[in-house]
Design an enzyme around this catalytic site. Sequence first.
Site, mmCIF file in Angstrom:
data_model
loop_
_atom_site.group_PDB
_atom_site.id
_atom_site.type_symbol
_atom_site.label_atom_id
_atom_site.label_comp_id
_atom_site.label_asym_id
_atom_site.label_seq_id
_atom_site.Cartn_x
_atom_site.Cartn_y
_atom_site.Cartn_z
ATOM 1 N N GLY A 25 -2.605 24.755 38.055
ATOM 2 C CA GLY A 25 -2.662 24.206 36.703
ATOM 3 C C GLY A 25 -3.881 24.674 35.942
ATOM 4 N N LYS B 177 -10.561 30.393 38.686
ATOM 5 C CA LYS B 177 -10.305 28.943 38.640
ATOM 6 C C LYS B 177 -11.013 28.374 37.414
ATOM 7 C CE LYS B 177 -10.963 24.881 41.647
ATOM 8 N NZ LYS B 177 -11.264 24.484 43.037
ATOM 9 N N ASP C 48 -6.208 20.280 31.006
ATOM 10 C CA ASP C 48 -6.649 21.258 30.004
ATOM 11 C C ASP C 48 -6.812 22.659 30.594
ATOM 12 O OD1 ASP C 48 -8.852 20.952 31.603
ATOM 13 O OD2 ASP C 48 -10.218 20.306 30.000
ATOM 14 N N GLY C 49 -6.578 22.794 31.911
ATOM 15 C CA GLY C 49 -6.680 24.113 32.529
ATOM 16 C C GLY C 49 -8.110 24.585 32.745
ATOM 17 N N ARG D 106 -12.731 32.997 42.786
ATOM 18 C CA ARG D 106 -12.551 32.615 44.187
ATOM 19 C C ARG D 106 -11.902 33.757 44.962
ATOM 20 N NH1 ARG D 106 -10.063 26.790 45.505
ATOM 21 N NH2 ARG D 106 -8.132 27.570 44.604
ATOM 22 N N ARG E 284 -0.297 27.796 50.731
ATOM 23 C CA ARG E 284 -0.604 26.467 51.229
ATOM 24 C C ARG E 284 0.615 25.893 51.938
ATOM 25 N NH1 ARG E 284 -4.271 24.901 46.721
ATOM 26 N NH2 ARG E 284 -4.583 26.844 45.584
ATOM 27 N N ASP F 14 -1.301 20.383 49.657
ATOM 28 C CA ASP F 14 -1.559 21.526 48.764
ATOM 29 C C ASP F 14 -2.967 22.062 48.966
ATOM 30 O OD1 ASP F 14 -1.876 18.852 47.565
ATOM 31 O OD2 ASP F 14 -2.839 19.915 45.928
ATOM 32 N N ASN F 15 -3.776 21.382 49.748
ATOM 33 C CA ASN F 15 -5.137 21.853 50.015
ATOM 34 C C ASN F 15 -5.289 22.280 51.470
ATOM 35 O OD1 ASN F 15 -5.878 21.378 47.375
ATOM 36 N ND2 ASN F 15 -6.682 19.340 47.791
HETATM 37 P P1 AMP Z 1 -7.042 19.800 43.011
HETATM 38 O O1 AMP Z 1 -7.434 18.352 42.985
HETATM 39 O O2 AMP Z 1 -8.082 20.715 42.449
HETATM 40 O O3 AMP Z 1 -6.555 20.240 44.348
HETATM 41 O O4 AMP Z 1 -5.821 19.920 41.987
HETATM 42 C C1 AMP Z 1 -4.585 19.278 42.170
HETATM 43 C C2 AMP Z 1 -3.621 19.778 41.120
HETATM 44 O O5 AMP Z 1 -4.045 19.437 39.799
HETATM 45 C C3 AMP Z 1 -3.447 21.296 41.105
HETATM 46 O O6 AMP Z 1 -2.102 21.578 40.807
HETATM 47 C C4 AMP Z 1 -4.364 21.731 40.005
HETATM 48 O O7 AMP Z 1 -4.007 22.971 39.456
HETATM 49 C C5 AMP Z 1 -4.193 20.605 39.008
HETATM 50 N N1 AMP Z 1 -5.374 20.463 38.118
HETATM 51 C C6 AMP Z 1 -6.594 20.017 38.466
HETATM 52 N N2 AMP Z 1 -7.411 20.004 37.392
HETATM 53 C C7 AMP Z 1 -6.709 20.475 36.341
HETATM 54 C C8 AMP Z 1 -7.003 20.717 34.962
HETATM 55 N N3 AMP Z 1 -8.206 20.465 34.437
HETATM 56 N N4 AMP Z 1 -6.011 21.207 34.184
HETATM 57 C C9 AMP Z 1 -4.789 21.448 34.688
HETATM 58 N N5 AMP Z 1 -4.453 21.238 35.972
HETATM 59 C C10 AMP Z 1 -5.396 20.762 36.799
HETATM 60 MG MG MG Z 2 -6.003 21.889 45.236
#
Ligand code: AMP
Ligand code: MG
Length: 478
Positions: free
Chosen positions: A84, A105, A117-118, A168, A175, A244-245
Amino acid sequence: MAVFRFDTSYARLPGVLFARQPPEPVRAPRIVALNAPLAAELGLEAEALDAGLLAGNRLPEGATPLAMAYAGHQFGHFTMLGDGRAVLLGEHLTPDGRRFDIQLKGSGRTPFSRMGDGRAALGPMLREYLVSEGMHALGIPTTRSLAVVATGEPVVRETPLPGAVLVRVAASHIRVGTFQFAAAKQDRAALEALLAHSIARHAPAAAQAERPALALLEATMAKQARLVARWMGVGFIHGVMNTDNMTLSGETIDYGPCAFMDAFDPAAVFSSIDRQGRYAYMNQPRIAHWNLVRLAEAMLPLIDPDETVAIGLANEAVQRFPALFEAEWLGEFRAKLGLATAGAEDRGLVEMLMKAMADTGADFTLAFRALAEAAPLPVDPRDQPAFAPFMAAWEARLAAEGTDPEAARARMRAANPAIIPRNHQVEQALAAADAGDMAPFERLLAAIRQPFAPEAGDAPYRAPPLPHERVYATFCGT
Ligand code: AMP
Ligand code: MG
């Protein structure tokens, strides 16, 4: 001149597994951290890596930017996810032929962004850079960080924060959740393509096995058993072991609310969102097993066309995980205790030490290092007697082995770090970085890159937090 030598095999997989997505340009890219040793390992010229390129404002030649689709059990609940806020620029081939994902990232919105917000904030990206470098220096498999680039744009969280992009580097970003995504789509072709791709990258020998999917599952189990045992050996708590991690490569990924423990507490949890303690220190092996069962489920159609047969074989495989982990865990702690052979009483010996550490609140890292240095244990002198039963049993065990205590201690100094990326020091370095001062970050980075051979000037980095410095919770920063 091309910077990377891209050959992106992932972009040749069925389109359901990803979305082509260029990074969104940022206003004023500025390199905040650049990993010169890693650039050299990858065969890249550090001078060619400028801020615009690393932030995604300019695409390097041969890039095929894409956001990967995946699913995941987050705290036990299944969700369809995907990158995301990240894009894979491509797979880089090093001069010696190794293949690495180069991912940005914090690179902007993608079709998988949902409400996000990506973007990413500078603090959490510097945190990932520091902790992943520390992990690598400890010899533990991990994704790495090539650079952090400030974007010159704010990201809005509870308050506005400076934005950043992390570059990264990973053996891959496949995953457990990638397989779960293809399985949930009931897309046979995608599952098969993902299987062949994962085998080629992470378990080439599995291609020759009678059942390649089962062989990939077993290879992943072995890597995860080893990885989690290594985490346990350095007191690391991942914090968000969602499916997913968890990677097929066996690398640590996603440094969100993770932490290295200071005072030993088997129930330690840092993640501010982990209210149930699902991902507590001592739960990590059980969670790894649970995640691998999810991988096995996703792979069932690949294991055998007859579901009953597939379930039988998958069950038989995943049931071996606890024993596999136990062997890795014992190996890890035997090395930490300087033992050269395996003894039936070794689990009891480690548990005796852990109980004394838990009862006295001993610092995990310093306690093992003290044993390695024959130094006083890091507890109040009145608490020393708590360790007496362990010390007697340990010394008897070394004597029975015929191990010379000095030789044992020399081995132990190579197995027990003096320096880990301690949370309070990481937080102090990030606070200074947010205020524009990178010097504390650079000093901490230099110290954690030499975890086993600290220099005289590293003394501050060996010290546990003072009461007012203790960090009790860490945040995802998303
Ligand atoms: P994470 O907690 O980093 O493992 O993220 C879990 C999910 O949320 C993944 O699909 C990420 O891409 C998404 N995600 C985390 N932060 C954001 C963000 N600021 N904008 C869009 N997607 C996010
Ligand atoms: Mg993750």
